[in-house]
Enzyme design. Structure first.
Site, PDB file in Angstrom:
ATOM      1  N   PHE A 127       5.990   3.867  14.628  1.00 11.51           N
ATOM      2  CA  PHE A 127       4.991   3.723  14.210  1.00 11.51           C
ATOM      3  C   PHE A 127       4.716   2.336  13.231  1.00 11.51           C
ATOM      4  O   PHE A 127       5.406   2.385  12.349  1.00 11.51           O
ATOM      5  CB  PHE A 127       4.512   4.964  13.236  1.00 11.51           C
ATOM      6  CG  PHE A 127       3.143   4.996  12.524  1.00 11.51           C
ATOM      7  CD1 PHE A 127       2.199   5.543  12.918  1.00 11.51           C
ATOM      8  CD2 PHE A 127       3.087   4.374  11.180  1.00 11.51           C
ATOM      9  CE1 PHE A 127       1.095   5.530  12.597  1.00 11.51           C
ATOM     10  CE2 PHE A 127       1.817   4.502  10.518  1.00 11.51           C
ATOM     11  CZ  PHE A 127       0.788   5.210  11.352  1.00 11.51           C
TER      12      PHE A 127
ATOM     13  N   THR B 258      10.459   2.400  10.950  1.00 10.27           N
ATOM     14  CA  THR B 258      11.698   3.431  11.115  1.00 10.27           C
ATOM     15  C   THR B 258      11.640   3.556  12.886  1.00 10.27           C
ATOM     16  O   THR B 258      10.619   3.774  13.470  1.00 10.27           O
ATOM     17  CB  THR B 258      11.261   4.637  10.496  1.00 10.27           C
ATOM     18  OG1 THR B 258      10.995   4.542   8.904  1.00 10.27           O
ATOM     19  CG2 THR B 258      12.403   5.612  10.842  1.00 10.27           C
TER      20      THR B 258
ATOM     21  N   ARG C 116       2.905  12.170   5.007  1.00 12.36           N
ATOM     22  CA  ARG C 116       3.126  12.492   3.658  1.00 12.36           C
ATOM     23  C   ARG C 116       3.195  14.012   3.279  1.00 12.36           C
ATOM     24  O   ARG C 116       3.917  14.491   2.142  1.00 12.36           O
ATOM     25  CB  ARG C 116       1.967  11.895   2.891  1.00 12.36           C
ATOM     26  CG  ARG C 116       2.020  10.426   2.986  1.00 12.36           C
ATOM     27  CD  ARG C 116       0.595   9.865   2.483  1.00 12.36           C
ATOM     28  NE  ARG C 116       0.637   8.535   2.367  1.00 12.36           N
ATOM     29  CZ  ARG C 116      -0.315   7.591   2.007  1.00 12.36           C
ATOM     30  NH1 ARG C 116      -1.504   8.181   2.024  1.00 12.36           N
ATOM     31  NH2 ARG C 116      -0.292   6.367   2.206  1.00 12.36           N
TER      32      ARG C 116
ATOM     33  N   GLU D 282       5.378   5.403   2.754  1.00  9.83           N
ATOM     34  CA  GLU D 282       4.303   6.459   2.806  1.00  9.83           C
ATOM     35  C   GLU D 282       3.572   6.294   1.545  1.00  9.83           C
ATOM     36  O   GLU D 282       3.230   7.537   1.010  1.00  9.83           O
ATOM     37  CB  GLU D 282       4.901   7.933   3.164  1.00  9.83           C
ATOM     38  CG  GLU D 282       5.176   8.093   4.644  1.00  9.83           C
ATOM     39  CD  GLU D 282       4.178   8.144   5.490  1.00  9.83           C
ATOM     40  OE1 GLU D 282       3.133   8.043   5.092  1.00  9.83           O
ATOM     41  OE2 GLU D 282       4.511   8.129   6.777  1.00  9.83           O
TER      42      GLU D 282
ATOM     43  N   THR E  17       3.627   4.019  -2.227  1.00  7.80           N
ATOM     44  CA  THR E  17       4.385   3.919  -3.182  1.00  7.80           C
ATOM     45  C   THR E  17       3.962   4.889  -4.291  1.00  7.80           C
ATOM     46  O   THR E  17       2.727   5.442  -4.261  1.00  7.80           O
ATOM     47  CB  THR E  17       4.400   2.366  -3.959  1.00  7.80           C
ATOM     48  OG1 THR E  17       2.994   2.169  -4.248  1.00  7.80           O
ATOM     49  CG2 THR E  17       4.820   1.353  -2.956  1.00  7.80           C
TER      50      THR E  17
END
Ligand code: TGC
Ligand code: FAD
Length: 388
Positions: free
Chosen positions: A134, A169, A248, A368, A370
């Site tokens: 992503f 990632t 999240r 995702e 801070t």
């Protein structure tokens, strides 16, 4: 006398689970115990992504587990949370791998993709035969994705993509990247396949965190994409931000597992470590620290379960996800750091789990959104003023 309560679940949240949810938790827990824990330390130390775990993860139905159809398991939100919790009890990097594939790649294809895109990608992704990444963050400022520079321009029937993404990632191992880009029609998502001319995804080396996970940069140099590569269902920042809500949500559960792993090891260690003629666990200061950890874990578990029940009822608000992500990641990071300290010098060795979890959680508290971003989301909710 040993406690009759479970120190890792003081309020017996487990008894609130349905039979199916408990079964999901148990099967992932078994997988983590049998297949992840024996190899994960070596993976972290050698900076190696354990690709060999992919078939087992797929067999358990953990990829895209919340999606109905297309070969996916169609589990509820609480089950997805428990999956994240058990995986992160093993390692945050492994949970990240599954979070990205499920919440950030399969979710947008399912929510915003054409029927052709769903049929092409979702079944092989559920089987673990295709991997995704992503691409939202850019090097000049991940907290503000609305300022992205990556740009896609229509040329004839095609799109031409230019720009770059950072800290992605799964980037280097992904067969397809969901890439968010500015266009003349708003922010659009594109499916960019590995090997497309002008697309490169080098791995970022020298990470001190999430070393069992692959993190990459993505570069797009005049990448020509067919019209069919664009996700037709969304054309604003709402697209990527709604994916973040899914991820999240899972991250609100995951760190509970990491914190449990740390506390479990410390309960054993402080019982056997003798200093000043008695076990460490018999001292008041150590007991207060252990008690504080159990208190914070149980609070996080209750918050996560409530979050999951709200999600399953279709009543979840993004601000509630921000509260939970902020609270639960902070809880786990503080616990991992404190456990590292209570191990003394041994705490800096990967022979004990806290230092690995602590280093991993430094990423989890950053990605995702801070901690500050989530505080500002809550601040905006309370005051009506955006202070970003
Ligand atoms: P803002 O003006 O507030 O919103 C723009 C549009 O998006 C909608 N929206 C949301 N929709 C769904 N879920 C949410 N959580 C949403 N938040 C906002 C909003 O309604 C609006 O829609 P529309 O239709 O009116 O256009 O946007 P903003 O530019 O002011 O930004 C707000 C802010 C700062 C909260 C946002 O930019 C943000 O969340 N920043 C942090 C970025 C971030 O978290 N990046 C993560 C990248 S991915 C990653 O880290 C993966 S790690 C690997 C792993 O998951 O394991
Ligand atoms: P910045 O946005 O530059 O933030 C720097 C500091 O400024 C932080 O402390 C932040 O809280 C603070 N700050 C920012 N704005 C404000 C403000 N308004 N007021 C006060 N303080 C503020 N991204 C993806 O798109 N896909 C991925 O798969 C992905 N995986 C990741 C994996 C890892 C291991 C890591 C570390 C990151 C990953 N990310 C991914 C990127 C991640 O989402 C970003 O790192 C994160 O959003 C923060 O962006 P940044 O690193 O640019 O920091």
């Amino acid at each position: 006398m040993a406690s009759s309560l479970n120190p890792l679940d003081l309020f017996d949240v487990r008894s609130e689970l349905s039979e199916e949810e408990a079964m999901v938790q148990d099967s992932v827990a078994r997988f983590v115990d049998d297949q992840v824990l024996p190899i994960i330390r070596e993976c972290f130390e050698k900076h190696r992504f354990p690709k060999e775990l992919i078939p087992g993860i797929a067999e358990l139905g953990l990829f895209g587990s919340s999606i109905d159809g297309y070969g996916c398991a169609g589990l509820n939100a609480v089950s997805y949370g428990l999956i994240c919790q058990e995986l992160e009890r093993g390692d945050s990097g492994l949970r990240s791998f599954v979070s990205v594939q499920s919440s950030l790649v399969m979710y947008p294809i399912h929510a915003f993709g054409s029927e052709e895109q769903k049929n092409r990608w979702l079944p092989p992704m559920a089987r673990g035969e295709a991997l995704g990444c992503f691409g939202l963050t850019e090097a000049h400022g991940g907290s503000d994705p609305g300022s992205m520079k990556t740009y896609a321009k229509r040329q004839g029937g095609d799109w031409v993509l230019n720009g770059s993404k950072m800290w992605i990632t799964n980037g280097t191992v992904a067969d397809v990247a969901v890439v968010w880009a500015r266009t003349d029609e708003g922010i659009r998502g594109f499916l960019v396949e590995r090997g497309t001319k002008g697309f490169d995804a080098p791995e970022i080396e020298n990470k001190m965190s999430l070393r069992a996970s692959v993190t990459s940069a993505l570069f797009f140099d005049n990448v020509r994409l067919p019209a069919s590569s664009m996700l037709p269902g969304v054309s604003s920042l709402r697209g990527p931000l709604s994916c973040l809500s899914q991820a999240r949500y899972g991250i609100s559960w995951g760190p509970i597992g990491a914190a449990q792993a740390c506390l479990k090891q410390l309960l054993e260690y402080t019982e056997t470590r003798e200093l000043f003629g008695r076990p460490l666990s018999h001292t008041q200061l150590i007991q207060a620290r252990l008690a504080d950890m159990a208190r914070r874990i149980t609070t996080a578990q209750l918050l996560a379960l409530r979050l999951g029940r709200l999600k399953d009822a279709g009543r979840l608000h993004p601000t509630q996800i921000s509260v939970a992500k902020w609270n639960n990641v902070r809880m786990a990071l503080d616990i991992a750091r404190d456990c590292r300290d209570m191990l003394g010098g041994a705490g800096i060795s990967a022979e004990y789990v806290p230092v690995r979890h602590m280093l991993n959680l430094e990423s989890v508290i950053t990605y995702e959104g801070t901690e500050s971003v989530h505080q500002l989301v809550v601040g905006k909710e309370l005051t009506g003023v955006s202070a970003f």
